[in-house]
Design a protein around this motif. Structure first.
Motif: not given
Length: 396
Positions: A250-264
């Motif tokens: 579960y490597p991404n369980l504690l992260g936020h999905p929006d952080n896999y989108i390049n900063a805009n």
């Protein structure tokens, strides 16, 4: 035998022997005392993985997000380094939070260990700063907007606020200069935490470890090795298993999905939230309707923690002998969990009201209830002769 004694007298080996082998420890300490050593392991993991990640990371707004993807996809073992570092931060905070709650429950902040507690609070503050600036480095959507929102809070400080924000940004917005500054600080601060941890251990060993009963620190001690080394080893194995479950399953369980989108900068996320271990602080910040008041409340959080040993009026250390305080403590634990939950919710009713009530109890606990509870217990001892409180009246 004489050869072994001569080796033990060498400077390096004598330090190891005095502080890790023959170090006298209270015989009745339980598994909760092992979270300090687990925190040290977490720090080593973070420094080691961070050094290797820095070899492949590019601190530039046009390349930072791509360099993280390069680490994940192209670098041999890069995915493991990245997941260990990202989840290691969460594990570090879990261990440290349990370590601090154990200290609160068993009164490890009380005299003569005031310096030990205060150094621990400083380490927590350094950890929060390090984790925040590290969260910005992947340069995803939540990284960018989290940095923008949190750093702009400094503008609420009278007179010098705008200058502080400009210095943090390195310009007039969160941009390349900001990312470079944060990368440099994120590389430096873990070594500062390591130095503070050594001072923390030195302060601990000056008076020795506390114990669950809160009795005199010189009573009934045994050597750290092998008794407590084995006990800590059990905790390390359990920690390694839990850590591995997160990293491999579960490597991404504690992260936020929006952080896999390049900063805009032109697209604001619907709901800006920090990492989970900041949510309780974020909830306190949001509960104050005034911007300057929210910043002041965050400052008061750490002032309250630092002042705790000096606000304490109890003549009894352990909560085992403090039935009133024990109930207040578990209410405080529940209050912190509620704050963490509120921090992840949108800014609307009823979350605003619940967050404000939880914030009030947070400060009430440190500034009013702890001093008042100690005086009430003293009254019960002196006037009513409560036997369970008198049992551990003296401690050192």
């Amino acid at each position: 035998m004489s050869k072994r004694l001569s080796i033990m007298k060498q400077p390096v080996f004598s330090v190891i022997n005095d502080h890790l082998v023959d170090y006298p420890s209270p015989s009745n300490i339980n598994y909760f005392w092992g979270f300090g050593s687990s925190a040290g392991i977490c720090l080593v993991i973070q420094i080691a993985t961070g050094i290797f990640l820095a070899m492949h990371y590019t601190p530039h707004v046009d390349l930072a997000f791509l360099s993280v993807e390069h680490i994940m996809r192209d670098v041999s073992g890069g995915w493991l380094l990245r997941y260990m570092h990202a989840n290691g931060a969460s594990m570090f905070f879990i261990v440290v939070y349990i370590h601090m709650f154990r200290g609160l429950y068993y009164g490890s902040y009380a005299s003569p260990r005031e310096a030990l507690w205060c150094i621990g609070v400083i380490i927590l503050l350094l950890m929060i700063a390090t984790a925040f600036i590290g969260y910005v480095l992947p340069w995803g959507q939540m990284s960018f907007w989290g940095a923008t929102v949190i750093t702009s809070l400094a503008s609420a400080i009278p007179i010098v606020g705008d200058q502080i924000v400009t210095w943090l940004w390195g310009g007039f917005s969160v941009d390349n200069a900001t990312l470079n500054r944060f990368f440099s600080l994120h590389y430096l601060l873990p070594f500062v935490i390591a130095g503070a941890s050594i001072v923390h251990i030195a302060a601990l060993h000056q008076y020795g470890s506390n114990n669950p009963l809160g009795v005199h620190s010189g009573v009934d001690k045994v050597a750290f090795y092998p008794y407590f080394f084995v006990k800590d080893l059990v905790g390390w194995v359990a920690f390694a298993i839990m850590f591995s479950i997160f990293v491999f399953f579960y490597p991404n369980l504690l992260g936020h999905p929006d952080n896999y989108i390049n900063a805009n900068p032109m697209s604001t996320p619907a709901h800006i939230v920090p990492e989970w271990y900041f949510l309780w602080v974020y909830a306190i910040l949001r509960s104050i309707p005034n911007k300057l008041g929210g910043v002041a409340a965050i400052g008061l959080v750490f002032v309250s923690l630092l002042a705790l040993p000096f606000l304490n009026t109890s003549q009894v250390r352990s909560s085992h002998f403090r039935p009133i305080f024990k109930k207040l403590f578990w209410l405080f634990v529940a209050d912190c969990l509620i704050l963490g939950w509120i921090g992840a919710q949108p800014v609307e009713q009823p979350y605003i009201l619940v967050g404000q009530c939880a914030t009030i109890y947070f400060f009430l606990y440190f500034l009013i209830l702890i001093p008042l509870c100690g005086k009430l217990e003293h009254y019960l001892i002196q006037v009513r002769g409560a036997p369970t409180l008198r049992a551990s009246l003296s401690y050192k």
